[in-house]
Enzyme design. Structure first.
Site, mmCIF file in Angstrom:
data_model
loop_
_atom_site.group_PDB
_atom_site.id
_atom_site.type_symbol
_atom_site.label_atom_id
_atom_site.label_comp_id
_atom_site.label_asym_id
_atom_site.label_seq_id
_atom_site.Cartn_x
_atom_site.Cartn_y
_atom_site.Cartn_z
ATOM 1 N N GLU A 284 15.428 52.165 -19.684
ATOM 2 C CA GLU A 284 15.985 51.123 -20.553
ATOM 3 C C GLU A 284 16.660 50.046 -19.696
ATOM 4 O OE1 GLU A 284 18.933 53.403 -22.623
ATOM 5 O OE2 GLU A 284 17.474 54.566 -23.751
ATOM 6 N N GLY A 286 18.099 46.588 -18.357
ATOM 7 C CA GLY A 286 18.521 45.300 -18.915
ATOM 8 C C GLY A 286 18.755 44.330 -17.771
ATOM 9 N N ARG A 287 19.815 44.622 -17.008
ATOM 10 C CA ARG A 287 20.237 43.744 -15.921
ATOM 11 C C ARG A 287 19.093 43.412 -14.959
ATOM 12 N NH1 ARG A 287 25.569 43.797 -14.064
ATOM 13 N NH2 ARG A 287 25.852 45.843 -15.011
ATOM 14 N N ARG A 323 31.936 37.963 -16.740
ATOM 15 C CA ARG A 323 31.866 39.066 -15.772
ATOM 16 C C ARG A 323 32.969 39.001 -14.700
ATOM 17 N NH1 ARG A 323 28.239 40.500 -12.843
ATOM 18 N NH2 ARG A 323 28.401 42.694 -13.378
ATOM 19 N N TYR A 327 35.302 42.200 -14.954
ATOM 20 C CA TYR A 327 35.042 43.256 -13.952
ATOM 21 C C TYR A 327 35.377 42.801 -12.524
ATOM 22 C CZ TYR A 327 31.692 44.075 -17.796
ATOM 23 O OH TYR A 327 31.086 44.193 -19.014
ATOM 24 N N CYS A 354 42.724 28.645 -21.421
ATOM 25 C CA CYS A 354 44.146 28.820 -21.093
ATOM 26 C C CYS A 354 44.480 30.258 -20.739
ATOM 27 C CB CYS A 354 44.988 28.323 -22.254
ATOM 28 S SG CYS A 354 44.624 26.597 -22.566
ATOM 29 N N GLU A 355 43.951 30.734 -19.644
ATOM 30 C CA GLU A 355 44.242 32.073 -19.129
ATOM 31 C C GLU A 355 44.020 32.040 -17.626
ATOM 32 O OE1 GLU A 355 43.043 35.624 -20.680
ATOM 33 O OE2 GLU A 355 42.627 34.899 -22.697
ATOM 34 N N TYR A 382 24.015 39.778 -19.134
ATOM 35 C CA TYR A 382 25.410 39.901 -19.534
ATOM 36 C C TYR A 382 26.179 38.589 -19.322
ATOM 37 C CZ TYR A 382 23.882 44.745 -19.379
ATOM 38 O OH TYR A 382 23.170 45.910 -19.565
HETATM 39 N N1 LLP Z 1 20.883 51.883 -21.915
HETATM 40 C C1 LLP Z 1 22.138 52.129 -22.344
HETATM 41 C C2 LLP Z 1 22.381 53.231 -23.268
HETATM 42 C C3 LLP Z 1 23.196 51.325 -21.887
HETATM 43 O O1 LLP Z 1 24.429 51.572 -22.297
HETATM 44 C C4 LLP Z 1 22.929 50.257 -20.981
HETATM 45 C C5 LLP Z 1 23.999 49.379 -20.517
HETATM 46 C C6 LLP Z 1 21.598 50.024 -20.600
HETATM 47 C C7 LLP Z 1 20.598 50.866 -21.077
HETATM 48 C C8 LLP Z 1 21.204 48.912 -19.682
HETATM 49 O O2 LLP Z 1 21.704 49.103 -18.403
HETATM 50 P P1 LLP Z 1 21.288 48.102 -17.214
HETATM 51 O O3 LLP Z 1 19.818 48.305 -16.937
HETATM 52 O O4 LLP Z 1 21.561 46.721 -17.677
HETATM 53 O O5 LLP Z 1 22.135 48.503 -16.065
HETATM 54 N N2 LLP Z 1 28.457 44.064 -19.348
HETATM 55 C C9 LLP Z 1 28.343 44.852 -18.151
HETATM 56 C C10 LLP Z 1 27.224 45.853 -18.244
HETATM 57 C C11 LLP Z 1 27.330 46.782 -19.427
HETATM 58 C C12 LLP Z 1 26.239 47.799 -19.462
HETATM 59 C C13 LLP Z 1 26.303 48.601 -20.708
HETATM 60 N N3 LLP Z 1 25.217 49.485 -20.916
HETATM 61 C C14 LLP Z 1 28.170 43.927 -16.951
HETATM 62 O O6 LLP Z 1 28.134 42.718 -17.124
HETATM 63 O O7 LLP Z 1 28.117 44.393 -15.814
#
Ligand code: LLP
Length: 433
Positions: A284, A286-287, A323, A327, A354-355, A382
């Site tokens: 799965e 995303g990033r 981000r 983080y 304003c932060e 993200y």
């Molecule tokens: N599957 C599940 C169940 C997840 O919780 C996540 C990410 C992914 C897949 C996707 O993971 P990736 O391939 O993107 O690493 N906002 C944060 C990242 C939060 C990730 C949450 N879950 C950031 O900007 O670093």
């Protein structure tokens, strides 16, 4: 260029000192559409997807893009057209991928807090699998499946208690995290599901965190999963897939990047050795699909020099890219136009919110002046999906570049839309008292 920061991918370049996304000038886009502005390279997204496909070779597999990373409609459409499945975490994401043309038989549904309404919607949509995160969720799922007369295909999310060595906010596979259940609890939930006519166990799921830079936590998690598979097999419970959760980390600065082909090979070897080589491997990501495709373009409003620092005050803020504030993430920052005649200085790049947490980068060497544009790179994941209208700021527009062509894939809405739903005529409840 004054900056030492590397370009984010092979589809970005400097031509005569001007930053290009594929064959399109970023400055031209910034002038035409205004800033803050997101600009994405289509080729970069497709290249990242192909990398997963190629690494998984002809083993049974499915890529379910994690919609949360970037849920722009056109990006979802593009991925759906290329055969990608989706991992969703809300009813909103479900409706959006459906509208974008997703094959719902390739949709997994993750998340600890699925509401009744969301579950009913997913059952009716006949998604591939619910990634179940608790005993209560399994019970709710069974009850609702019976109600709508649709059997629920499930996969139980294991919390393998593995340290993924990532930022604590995005680490999910430790006992103390809210995600998944222990292998012991999972075993009893599978037995319960096997006896339930409305539940059909088809997979096992394990997401241990995001921005992973080492293979070993994946391997540890895989071993825990395979040990549980052995117990399930002895119990007569046979599954179809193993979902390894999110994708690999990316290089924002100098982080080691996992070799995808090596990772998938190691995982597949473990599965094959233990007799599970026939199971479909689900990821799965995303990033790693969208991060490198995106630039966030801002314009320098003021340069303010104090006793201790030079502040580059921009029109682009934590509202467009949270981000760094959330983080303490380091994001690459590039000049959009090279200005070799300017003196290089160190800047803290901040926005107008304003932060004091409103910063995009600290102590960055740039040759830049008021009115110039800059680009936050690696911003495709993200970024926009976490944007807000804090301070009544307007959400940015988004552009998708495809070689010599580009199109606006999100227009900037009139700022009045932010309060349209707050007007008395749109509120139907009776006044209090
Ligand atoms: N599957 C599940 C169940 C997840 O919780 C996540 C990410 C992914 C897949 C996707 O993971 P990736 O391939 O993107 O690493 N906002 C944060 C990242 C939060 C990730 C949450 N879950 C950031 O900007 O670093």
């Amino acid at each position: 260029m004054s900056t030492q920061t590397a370009l984010p991918g092979s589809h970005f370049s400097y031509r005569h000192g001007e930053l290009f996304c594929e064959n399109i000038s970023v400055k031209m886009l910034a002038r035409r559409y205004g800033t803050p502005l997101y600009v994405y390279s289509q080729a970069e997204i497709l290249q990242a997807l192909a990398k997963y496909e190629n690494s998984l070779k002809d083993w049974p597999h499915l890529i379910c893009y994690a919609v949360k990373a970037n849920s722009n409609f056109s990006i979802l459409q593009l991925l759906a057209q290329h055969g990608c499945g989706f991992d969703i975490v809300s009813g909103g994401e479900l409706l959006k991928v459906k509208a974008a043309g997703a094959d719902m038989g390739k949709v997994t549904y993750s998340g600890v807090g699925k509401t009744e309404e969301e579950i009913r919607l997913a059952l009716r949509s006949e998604i591939k699998s619910f990634n179940v995160e608790s005993a209560s969720e399994l019970n709710r799922l069974s009850r609702l499946a019976a109600q709508v007369s649709k059997q629920a295909r499930i996969s139980i999310r294991i919390n393998p208690d593995v340290n993924a060595h990532t930022h604590p906010y995005i680490s999910t596979g430790l006992k103390e995290n809210k995600f998944g259940v222990s292998p012991q609890v999972a075993f009893s939930l599978y037995r319960q599901a096997k006896e339930d006519p409305w539940l059909c166990p088809i997979g096992i799921d394990c997401h241990i965190g995001s921005q992973l830079t080492e293979i070993s936590p994946y391997i540890q998690a895989c071993e825990t999963v395979v040990n549980l598979l052995d117990r399930l097999t002895r119990e007569g419970i046979y599954l179809e897939h193993i979902d390894f959760g999110g994708g690999v980390g990316v290089r924002y600065r100098d982080e080691p990047v996992i070799d995808l082909a090596a990772l998938t090979k190691e995982l597949h070897t473990i599965l094959a050795q233990r007799g599970y080589g026939h199971l479909s491997m689900i990821f799965e990501p995303g990033r790693s699909i969208v991060a490198s495709s995106g630039l966030l373009i801002g314009q320098v409003q003021y340069i303010k020099t104090t006793e201790t620092k030079n502040f580059l005050i921009s029109d682009t803020a934590m509202t467009e890219m949270i981000r760094p504030a959330l983080y303490q993430a380091w994001m690459p920052i590039l000049e959009v136009s090279a200005k070799p005649q300017l003196q290089e200085k160190l800047y803290d790049i901040v926005g107008p919110v304003c932060e004091s947490s409103d910063w995009l980068g600290k102590q960055r060497a740039l040759k830049i002046a008021e009115g110039d544009y800059f680009a936050v790179a690696m911003a495709g994941a993200y970024g926009m999906s976490m944007a807000s209208t804090y301070n009544c700021r307007n959400l940015p527009a988004e552009i998708l570049v495809d070689r010599d062509r580009y199109r606006q894939i999100r227009r900037r809405l009139p700022v009045e839309d932010q309060w349209a739903a707050e007007m008395p005529e749109t509120i139907t409840e009776k006044a209090l008292g």
